[in-house]
Design a protein around this motif. Structure first.
Motif, PDB file in Angstrom:
ATOM      1  N   GLY A  23       0.800  -1.233   0.000  1.00 26.50           N
ATOM      2  CA  GLY A  23       0.000   0.000   0.000  1.00 26.50           C
ATOM      3  C   GLY A  23       0.825   1.271   0.000  1.00 26.50           C
ATOM      4  N   GLU A  24       2.126   1.140   0.053  1.00 23.18           N
ATOM      5  CA  GLU A  24       2.985   2.318   0.156  1.00 23.18           C
ATOM      6  C   GLU A  24       3.477   2.777  -1.218  1.00 23.18           C
ATOM      7  OE1 GLU A  24       6.941   3.632   2.725  1.00 23.18           O
ATOM      8  OE2 GLU A  24       6.745   1.580   2.010  1.00 23.18           O
ATOM      9  N   THR A  25       3.608   4.086  -1.374  1.00 24.89           N
ATOM     10  CA  THR A  25       4.218   4.642  -2.585  1.00 24.89           C
ATOM     11  C   THR A  25       5.552   5.258  -2.192  1.00 24.89           C
ATOM     12  OG1 THR A  25       2.059   5.157  -3.511  1.00 24.89           O
ATOM     13  CG2 THR A  25       3.935   6.322  -4.457  1.00 24.89           C
ATOM     14  N   ILE A  26       6.599   4.875  -2.876  1.00 27.62           N
ATOM     15  CA  ILE A  26       7.902   5.484  -2.563  1.00 27.62           C
ATOM     16  C   ILE A  26       8.524   6.001  -3.868  1.00 27.62           C
ATOM     17  CG2 ILE A  26       8.323   4.001  -0.547  1.00 27.62           C
ATOM     18  CD1 ILE A  26      10.345   2.441  -2.334  1.00 27.62           C
ATOM     19  N   HIS A  27       9.526   6.836  -3.744  1.00 28.92           N
ATOM     20  CA  HIS A  27      10.211   7.357  -4.930  1.00 28.92           C
ATOM     21  C   HIS A  27      11.509   6.597  -5.153  1.00 28.92           C
ATOM     22  CE1 HIS A  27       7.888  10.981  -6.048  1.00 28.92           C
ATOM     23  NE2 HIS A  27       7.377  10.744  -4.847  1.00 28.92           N
ATOM     24  N   GLY A  28      11.728   6.215  -6.382  1.00 27.35           N
ATOM     25  CA  GLY A  28      12.997   5.595  -6.728  1.00 27.35           C
ATOM     26  C   GLY A  28      13.929   6.647  -7.296  1.00 27.35           C
ATOM     27  N   HIS A  29      15.205   6.284  -7.501  1.00 30.65           N
ATOM     28  CA  HIS A  29      16.146   7.269  -8.047  1.00 30.65           C
ATOM     29  C   HIS A  29      16.552   6.996  -9.486  1.00 30.65           C
ATOM     30  CE1 HIS A  29      18.516   4.285  -5.713  1.00 30.65           C
ATOM     31  NE2 HIS A  29      19.274   4.315  -6.778  1.00 30.65           N
ATOM     32  N   LYS A  30      16.142   5.825 -10.003  1.00 23.87           N
ATOM     33  CA  LYS A  30      16.499   5.554 -11.396  1.00 23.87           C
ATOM     34  C   LYS A  30      15.550   4.519 -11.984  1.00 23.87           C
ATOM     35  CE  LYS A  30      20.254   4.447 -14.455  1.00 23.87           C
ATOM     36  NZ  LYS A  30      21.542   3.873 -14.699  1.00 23.87           N
ATOM     37  N   PHE A  31      15.247   4.647 -13.286  1.00 26.85           N
ATOM     38  CA  PHE A  31      14.412   3.665 -13.983  1.00 26.85           C
ATOM     39  C   PHE A  31      15.077   3.337 -15.308  1.00 26.85           C
ATOM     40  CE2 PHE A  31      11.295   2.717 -17.307  1.00 26.85           C
ATOM     41  CZ  PHE A  31      10.624   1.646 -16.737  1.00 26.85           C
ATOM     42  N   PHE A  32      15.065   2.061 -15.687  1.00 26.41           N
ATOM     43  CA  PHE A  32      15.496   1.722 -17.042  1.00 26.41           C
ATOM     44  C   PHE A  32      14.753   0.496 -17.560  1.00 26.41           C
ATOM     45  CE2 PHE A  32      18.232  -1.848 -15.949  1.00 26.41           C
ATOM     46  CZ  PHE A  32      18.661  -1.551 -14.665  1.00 26.41           C
ATOM     47  N   ILE A  33      14.721   0.388 -18.872  1.00 27.68           N
ATOM     48  CA  ILE A  33      14.078  -0.746 -19.538  1.00 27.68           C
ATOM     49  C   ILE A  33      15.181  -1.619 -20.119  1.00 27.68           C
ATOM     50  CG2 ILE A  33      12.588  -1.418 -21.477  1.00 27.68           C
ATOM     51  CD1 ILE A  33      10.957   1.066 -21.016  1.00 27.68           C
ATOM     52  N   GLY A  34      15.093  -2.911 -19.867  1.00 28.95           N
ATOM     53  CA  GLY A  34      16.111  -3.820 -20.401  1.00 28.95           C
ATOM     54  C   GLY A  34      15.446  -4.940 -21.192  1.00 28.95           C
ATOM     55  N   PHE A  35      16.219  -5.611 -22.010  1.00 34.18           N
ATOM     56  CA  PHE A  35      15.705  -6.765 -22.754  1.00 34.18           C
ATOM     57  C   PHE A  35      16.106  -8.034 -22.016  1.00 34.18           C
ATOM     58  CE2 PHE A  35      16.228  -3.471 -26.045  1.00 34.18           C
ATOM     59  CZ  PHE A  35      14.905  -3.385 -26.456  1.00 34.18           C
ATOM     60  N   GLY A  36      15.114  -8.862 -21.700  1.00 35.50           N
ATOM     61  CA  GLY A  36      15.397 -10.091 -20.979  1.00 35.50           C
ATOM     62  C   GLY A  36      14.540 -11.236 -21.484  1.00 35.50           C
ATOM     63  N   ASN A  41      17.767 -14.096 -24.100  1.00 32.11           N
ATOM     64  CA  ASN A  41      19.112 -13.877 -23.549  1.00 32.11           C
ATOM     65  C   ASN A  41      20.100 -14.890 -24.131  1.00 32.11           C
ATOM     66  OD1 ASN A  41      18.054 -11.922 -21.866  1.00 32.11           O
ATOM     67  ND2 ASN A  41      18.050 -13.212 -20.022  1.00 32.11           N
ATOM     68  N   GLN A  42      19.714 -16.151 -24.129  1.00 31.63           N
ATOM     69  CA  GLN A  42      20.608 -17.215 -24.629  1.00 31.63           C
ATOM     70  C   GLN A  42      20.887 -17.021 -26.110  1.00 31.63           C
ATOM     71  OE1 GLN A  42      18.603 -20.821 -23.317  1.00 31.63           O
ATOM     72  NE2 GLN A  42      18.727 -20.189 -21.166  1.00 31.63           N
ATOM     73  N   CYS A  43      19.846 -16.617 -26.849  1.00 34.50           N
ATOM     74  CA  CYS A  43      19.993 -16.408 -28.293  1.00 34.50           C
ATOM     75  C   CYS A  43      20.955 -15.244 -28.563  1.00 34.50           C
ATOM     76  CB  CYS A  43      18.609 -16.118 -28.889  1.00 34.50           C
ATOM     77  SG  CYS A  43      18.542 -16.301 -30.668  1.00 34.50           S
ATOM     78  N   VAL A  44      20.804 -14.158 -27.790  1.00 32.37           N
ATOM     79  CA  VAL A  44      21.669 -12.986 -27.967  1.00 32.37           C
ATOM     80  C   VAL A  44      23.130 -13.353 -27.692  1.00 32.37           C
ATOM     81  CG1 VAL A  44      22.251 -10.748 -26.897  1.00 32.37           C
ATOM     82  CG2 VAL A  44      19.892 -11.226 -27.609  1.00 32.37           C
ATOM     83  N   VAL A 246      30.168  -8.066 -10.470  1.00 29.48           N
ATOM     84  CA  VAL A 246      29.401  -6.880 -10.086  1.00 29.48           C
ATOM     85  C   VAL A 246      27.894  -7.116 -10.255  1.00 29.48           C
ATOM     86  CG1 VAL A 246      31.297  -5.286 -10.586  1.00 29.48           C
ATOM     87  CG2 VAL A 246      29.573  -5.699 -12.341  1.00 29.48           C
ATOM     88  N   ASP A 247      27.492  -7.985 -11.181  1.00 25.63           N
ATOM     89  CA  ASP A 247      26.063  -8.278 -11.381  1.00 25.63           C
ATOM     90  C   ASP A 247      25.950  -9.635 -12.078  1.00 25.63           C
ATOM     91  OD1 ASP A 247      23.373  -8.418 -12.014  1.00 25.63           O
ATOM     92  OD2 ASP A 247      23.318  -6.538 -13.148  1.00 25.63           O
ATOM     93  N   THR A 248      25.469 -10.626 -11.320  1.00 30.23           N
ATOM     94  CA  THR A 248      25.430 -11.983 -11.884  1.00 30.23           C
ATOM     95  C   THR A 248      24.094 -12.295 -12.577  1.00 30.23           C
ATOM     96  OG1 THR A 248      24.645 -12.937  -9.827  1.00 30.23           O
ATOM     97  CG2 THR A 248      27.034 -12.864 -10.133  1.00 30.23           C
ATOM     98  N   THR A 249      23.181 -11.314 -12.692  1.00 24.16           N
ATOM     99  CA  THR A 249      21.905 -11.589 -13.367  1.00 24.16           C
ATOM    100  C   THR A 249      22.163 -12.033 -14.800  1.00 24.16           C
ATOM    101  OG1 THR A 249      21.459  -9.380 -12.497  1.00 24.16           O
ATOM    102  CG2 THR A 249      19.562 -10.637 -13.284  1.00 24.16           C
ATOM    103  N   GLY A 250      21.543 -13.124 -15.185  1.00 19.28           N
ATOM    104  CA  GLY A 250      21.673 -13.582 -16.568  1.00 19.28           C
ATOM    105  C   GLY A 250      22.953 -14.350 -16.851  1.00 19.28           C
ATOM    106  N   GLY A 290      23.586  -5.346 -15.748  1.00 14.11           N
ATOM    107  CA  GLY A 290      22.538  -5.625 -16.728  1.00 14.11           C
ATOM    108  C   GLY A 290      22.586  -7.074 -17.171  1.00 14.11           C
ATOM    109  N   THR A 291      21.643  -7.447 -18.007  1.00 13.31           N
ATOM    110  CA  THR A 291      21.574  -8.825 -18.499  1.00 13.31           C
ATOM    111  C   THR A 291      22.209  -8.873 -19.881  1.00 13.31           C
ATOM    112  OG1 THR A 291      19.594  -9.129 -17.170  1.00 13.31           O
ATOM    113  CG2 THR A 291      20.014 -10.792 -18.832  1.00 13.31           C
ATOM    114  N   GLN A 292      21.424  -8.651 -20.948  1.00 13.06           N
ATOM    115  CA  GLN A 292      22.009  -8.700 -22.297  1.00 13.06           C
ATOM    116  C   GLN A 292      23.102  -7.646 -22.457  1.00 13.06           C
ATOM    117  OE1 GLN A 292      18.907  -8.679 -25.311  1.00 13.06           O
ATOM    118  NE2 GLN A 292      17.805 -10.336 -24.293  1.00 13.06           N
TER     119      GLN A 292
END
Ligand code: ADP
Length: 306
Positions: A23-36, A41-44, A246-250, A290-292
């Motif tokens: 129920g809470e609304t908070i402000h973030g400091h950054k937004f981005f769109i990524g391809f996943g 991912n495997q094809c790329v 630094v980032d193991t996603t993907g 990031g991922t890709q």
């Protein structure tokens, strides 16, 4: 060539100092769109290493879908069998990440779940002529099974990545997999064993080969991976590269994409050598965010990988 039958997801990522409460609304400091999406991912990754690739998938007839198709094309991937539907939105993953790197994620698979066996009949010309076909479990299981069946009956090498894991996987997934590649948590869910070391992974791999896969690979993050084939009794551990992550996603998708590339284009290499090289490529991917966006291109890699 490498054909992937799988998912495309648009990642909608918000960075915040903490995760919101109900129920809470908070402000973030950054937004981005990524391809996943595991499939794309495997094809790329395979495409960036130089593989001729085709992505068999379904996105929505919406702006995310259009952008995703553009992304596949920019990576040199054939979109001949990338379908667009009006009946569902492009798959999305809405992700909130706090400063500690903890996250909450909502996935709406959308159009991915509408990729069906009729679409595969159309794509069968590509699936039956490729060297390697990869699929996962982010599309309907019946669709992945049909893809494996088409590939298998045409002598195409199948690389199956049972992700996200399902406890009661249809037994045909094992018998139709030439190479069955999962991570620790997937190996745990599939076998009911605890998997947190190369020894554990070897035991899980033994259980999985007994279910009918020709080769089983269990990836272990910073520990690399373990392989076992039906013709062997002793699993082999292939340690990872020592790097500062630094980032193991993907990372797992980078590894699977790289492995598909080697299976298709360097079939004379031993499996152990292919896995060493796939470990190397996935280790490069964990050193950028990031991922890709973290997946390396052939031109950025040492020549002795090719
Ligand atoms: P997933 O992304 O599916 O959880 P893993 O975490 O097992 O997959 O990682 C897949 C592969 O990525 C590993 O087998 C390894 O080659 C590489 N990798 C992952 N994390 C690291 C790390 N911290 N250092 C080096 N390599 C890594």
């Amino acid at each position: 060539a490498v054909v992937v039958v799988g998912s495309c997801m648009t990642d909608l990522v918000s960075l915040t100092s903490r995760l919101p409460k109900t129920g809470e609304t908070i402000h973030g400091h950054k937004f981005f769109i990524g391809f996943g999406g595991k499939g794309a991912n495997q094809c790329v990754q395979a495409a960036r290493l130089g593989a001729k690739t085709s992505m068999v998938c379904k996105v929505g007839k919406d702006s995310f879908g259009n952008d995703y198709i553009e992304n596949l094309k920019q990576n040199g991937i054939s979109t001949e069998f990338t379908y667009q539907t009006k009946d569902a939105a492009t798959g999305t993953a809405s992700i909130i990440v706090n400063n500690e790197g903890q996250n909450i994620i909502v996935i709406v698979a959308g159009a991915n779940l509408l990729l069906n066996t009729e679409d595969l009949r159309e794509a069968a010309s590509a699936i039956s002529r490729t060297k390697v076909m990869i699929c996962q479990l982010e599309v309907a299981p019946a669709t992945s099974l049909e893809a494996l069946t088409i590939a298998h009956s045409n002598g195409v090498k199948t690389l199956f990545n049972p992700a996200p894991a399902m406890a009661d996987l249809d037994p045909r997934f094992y018998t139709l997999s030439d190479v069955f590649c999962c991570n620790e948590s997937e190996a745990e869910i599939l076998t009911g064993l605890e998997v947190s070391s190369p020894e554990d992974a070897g035991k899980a791999a033994l259980v999985l080969t007994e279910r009918g896969c020709r080769v089983v690979i269990v990836t272990l993050g910073a520990e690399g991976c373990v392989m076992l084939s039906q013709t062997e009794t002793v699993p082999k551990h292939i340690p990872a590269e020592k790097v500062k992550a630094v980032d193991t996603t993907g990372a797992g998708d980078s590894f699977v994409g790289a492995l598909a590339f080697y299976l298709a284009y360097y079939p004379h290499l031993s499996l152990e050598e292919m896995l060493k090289r796939s470990n190397f490529i996935a280790a490069v991917s964990v050193q950028a965010t990031g991922t890709q966006s973290s997946y390396p291109y052939k031109k950025d890699l040492p020549l002795d990988l090719f």
